[in-house]
Scaffold this active site. Structure first.
Site, PDB file in Angstrom:
ATOM      1  N   LYS A 239       0.679  -0.843  -0.396  1.00 37.26           N
ATOM      2  CA  LYS A 239      -0.262   0.167   0.112  1.00 37.26           C
ATOM      3  C   LYS A 239       0.228   1.344   0.287  1.00 37.26           C
ATOM      4  O   LYS A 239       2.199   1.371   0.282  1.00 37.26           O
ATOM      5  CB  LYS A 239      -1.082   0.524   0.953  1.00 37.26           C
ATOM      6  CG  LYS A 239      -1.927  -1.128   1.049  1.00 37.26           C
ATOM      7  CD  LYS A 239      -3.438  -1.154   1.647  1.00 37.26           C
ATOM      8  CE  LYS A 239      -4.086  -1.990   1.858  1.00 37.26           C
ATOM      9  NZ  LYS A 239      -5.598  -1.736   2.482  1.00 37.26           N
ATOM     10  N   ARG A 279      -3.698 -10.236   5.407  1.00 37.15           N
ATOM     11  CA  ARG A 279      -4.236 -10.068   3.164  1.00 37.15           C
ATOM     12  C   ARG A 279      -3.669  -9.588   2.616  1.00 37.15           C
ATOM     13  O   ARG A 279      -3.144  -8.641   2.355  1.00 37.15           O
ATOM     14  CB  ARG A 279      -5.224  -9.065   3.077  1.00 37.15           C
ATOM     15  CG  ARG A 279      -6.346  -9.291   1.443  1.00 37.15           C
ATOM     16  CD  ARG A 279      -7.401  -8.430   1.633  1.00 37.15           C
ATOM     17  NE  ARG A 279      -8.528  -8.466  -0.025  1.00 37.15           N
ATOM     18  CZ  ARG A 279      -8.480  -7.344  -0.549  1.00 37.15           C
ATOM     19  NH1 ARG A 279      -6.944  -6.636  -0.545  1.00 37.15           N
ATOM     20  NH2 ARG A 279      -8.610  -7.620  -1.713  1.00 37.15           N
TER      21      ARG A 279
END
Length: 301
Positions: A239, A279
């Protein structure tokens, strides 16, 4: 590195399949989209046989590498992403879920905030609904999940993906981020349990409408979310806020393709701070990070 959650909730019944969280689980990501921030377009989005087979090979490789869950997405939820129609999302995901279910007994999660997509995916063999809105976008979603007795992942987000932008700004300035996230997720849990949903996982929504500093604050205090009484998922993989931390002075942040080492570090911290599910796009790296954390935990007991 202890987990305060009630041990009875480590085993979640997800549409007839048990998700055992006595040790942390790895959720591998398969995005059947052309525009996801990291792997968009890798598997295509038209659903033809060759593309489905390529996506299936990737999913099975994740299973063989140690993923307990495969998370299937048909619409990008990156900040600023354009929404797709319900019909298109179903067309992208349902044939793949049917194929994966025939090949494997792995737990399958559908990454959607649309009740109709969730219903079709659960009928096709999915076990978990991963709703980035925490049941706040589609009022029909709780009933669908309750009817199928699916597991649910309830995530915090302050707005729809097409309204979010990469920014240091988060809107509210007078309320601390952990308080905002916890209050939101508490409401989501109350809604879910009012429908009789019993298999719940909470996701603070790292990277969704938070500043870089707020994301790291959430990561540092991840274990506090267990006070709500449910397992916690951390979605950190590649991210933007990881890129900001490793950015060299005077240079732009590295792209997602160059954030693997940062992801491994962040995943390790998440596990040490109580994450029950990671995840990830890179399953093998996450499995090895989990092994080191578990070995350290055993040695400290």
């Amino acid at each position: 590195m202890t987990n305060s959650i009630d041990s009875n909730r480590y085993r979640l019944d997800c549409a007839g399949k048990i998700l055992d969280l006595s040790t942390p689980a790895i959720m591998g990501v398969v995005n059947l989209t052309p525009d996801s921030f990291f792997d968009g377009g890798v598997y295509g989005s038209t659903g033809n046989e060759a593309q489905l087979e390529r996506a299936l090979e990737s999913a099975m490789a994740m299973v063989h590498a140690g993923a307990e869950i495969i998370d299937v997405g048909g619409e990008s939820t990156r900040p600023g992403a354009d929404p797709v129609s319900t019909e298109e999302e179903i067309r992208r995901t349902v044939p793949f879920i049917e194929l994966l279910r025939k090949r494997s007994g792995v737990l399958i999660s559908i990454d959607t905030y649309k009740a109709e997509v969730a219903n079709k995916a659960l009928l096709a063999g999915a076990n978990i609904v991963n709703d980035i809105s925490g049941f706040s976008f589609d009022p029909a979603m709780p009933e669908v999940c309750a009817r199928h007795q699916s597991g649910v992942v309830l995530m915090h987000t302050p707005a729809r993906p097409d309204s979010l932008r990469w920014s240091q700004e988060t809107g509210a300035k007078d309320e601390e981020v952990m308080s905002r996230v916890t209050s939101f997720l508490r409401r989501s849990v109350e809604l879910a349990t009012s429908y009789g949903i019993e298999s719940i996982v909470l996701d603070p929504g790292l990277g969704f409408g938070k500043s870089v500093e707020e994301n790291y604050r959430l990561l540092a205090r991840l274990d506090e979310l267990h006070e709500l009484g449910w397992p916690v998922l951390a979605g950190l993989s590649r991210k933007s806020f990881l890129g900001q931390a490793i950015r060299r002075p005077g240079e732009d942040a590295p792209p997602p393709s160059e954030r693997l080492f940062a992801t491994i570090s962040a995943n390790t911290i998440a596990l040490m701070n109580g994450a029950d599910i990671l995840r990830v796009h890179d399953v093998k790296a996450a499995v090895e990070a989990r092994a080191i954390v578990l070995a350290t935990r055993r040695a400290s007991e």
